[in-house]
Design an enzyme around this catalytic site. Structure first.
Site, PDB file in Angstrom:
ATOM      1  N   CYS A  86       0.830  -1.198   0.000  1.00 40.52           N
ATOM      2  CA  CYS A  86       0.000   0.000   0.000  1.00 40.52           C
ATOM      3  C   CYS A  86       0.873   1.259   0.000  1.00 40.52           C
ATOM      4  O   CYS A  86       1.515   1.544  -1.000  1.00 40.52           O
ATOM      5  CB  CYS A  86      -0.974  -0.050   1.184  1.00 40.52           C
ATOM      6  SG  CYS A  86      -2.417   1.030   0.995  1.00 40.52           S
ATOM      7  N   HIS A 194      -3.341  -5.946   1.057  1.00 42.21           N
ATOM      8  CA  HIS A 194      -2.653  -6.138   2.338  1.00 42.21           C
ATOM      9  C   HIS A 194      -2.569  -7.613   2.742  1.00 42.21           C
ATOM     10  O   HIS A 194      -3.458  -8.123   3.442  1.00 42.21           O
ATOM     11  CB  HIS A 194      -3.388  -5.379   3.438  1.00 42.21           C
ATOM     12  CG  HIS A 194      -3.262  -3.902   3.374  1.00 42.21           C
ATOM     13  ND1 HIS A 194      -2.296  -3.191   4.051  1.00 42.21           N
ATOM     14  CD2 HIS A 194      -3.991  -2.985   2.689  1.00 42.21           C
ATOM     15  CE1 HIS A 194      -2.431  -1.904   3.812  1.00 42.21           C
ATOM     16  NE2 HIS A 194      -3.455  -1.742   2.981  1.00 42.21           N
ATOM     17  N   GLU A 196      -0.624  -8.762   4.987  1.00 37.24           N
ATOM     18  CA  GLU A 196      -0.378  -8.799   6.430  1.00 37.24           C
ATOM     19  C   GLU A 196      -1.665  -8.692   7.241  1.00 37.24           C
ATOM     20  O   GLU A 196      -1.658  -8.898   8.460  1.00 37.24           O
ATOM     21  CB  GLU A 196       0.602  -7.688   6.829  1.00 37.24           C
ATOM     22  CG  GLU A 196       0.036  -6.303   7.027  1.00 37.24           C
ATOM     23  CD  GLU A 196      -0.364  -5.570   5.744  1.00 37.24           C
ATOM     24  OE1 GLU A 196      -0.759  -4.393   5.845  1.00 37.24           O
ATOM     25  OE2 GLU A 196      -0.283  -6.164   4.640  1.00 37.24           O
TER      26      GLU A 196
END
Length: 224
Positions: A86, A194, A196
């Site tokens: 991002c 994302h 994560e």
């Protein structure tokens, strides 16, 4: 194996990255402040999402000048794995470590959702747990995720197999729905979704481990 999570003023996904590595992968990880000038002790470098320096001027445009970015460049040239997620992707493009720019989303609205991503290149150190054409679900949260390159650069990306992920649908206006790209050398990945935020059943999704786990697999094998 040791991960570095770079923290810029305004980063807000640094903790997400930290715990995805610590708890999701079981690997050693440290926060690294943006003024650090030596990253030689780390094996993998993560640039997290957020709003570095408030995203003033353009997203990532100020963070690109942080002292740590010269160290990131040095480690990238050595072949270490670098992943920008991002805002981290935005910083990598601003720093010239990846081609293209991230513009404001088509429609000019911030988008926060979970979307389908299609794997375009399964031969990178970040995608060996995946198959070309495979669809995975990952969260997105961005206002400037509209990836743009000119026709010449797009042609080069295709010829070099540098397009790693595409959105299944037109999410933000990105050229050819591109969601993630890699450098020519194959060790620097930038992506807007994302991984994560998708590493544990508690989060409702573990598809991010395909990507993060691939990094560990390929480090063990000896790199790119």
């Amino acid at each position: 194996m040791k991960f570095a999570v770079i923290v810029f003023p305004g980063s807000n996904c640094d903790a997400d990255c930290y715990y995805a590595v610590k708890d999701g992968l079981g690997e050693e990880v440290e926060y690294v402040w943006h003024q650090e000038k030596n990253l030689s002790k780390y094996d993998v470098i993560m640039l997290p999402g957020g709003f570095s320096y408030g995203d003033y001027l353009r997203a990532g445009a100020i963070a690109r000048f942080s002292p740590v970015m010269e160290a990131v460049r040095e480690e990238a040239e050595k072949g270490k794995f670098i992943i920008g997620i991002c805002n981290g992707f935005q910083i990598l493009t601003e720093a010239g470590l990846l081609p293209g720019v991230l513009r404001k989303n088509e429609g000019l609205k911030f988008i926060c959702n979970t979307v389908s991503i299609i794997v375009e290149n399964d031969k990178t150190p970040f995608t060996t747990r995946l198959k070309k054409g495979q669809e995975i679900l990952l969260p997105i949260a961005h206002g400037e995720g509209n990836y743009y390159v000119d026709d010449k650069t797009l042609k080069e990306l295709k010829e070099n197999n540098q397009i790693v992920f595409r959105y299944k649908e037109n999410i933000n206006g990105s050229v050819e729905r591109i969601a993630g790209v890699i450098n020519k050398k194959g060790n620097v990945l930038g992506m807007m979704p994302h991984p994560e935020r998708a590493y544990a059943p508690l989060l409702g999704n573990t598809d991010g481990l395909y990507i993060l786990g691939s990094i560990v697999d390929n480090f063990v094998k000896g790199g790119v």
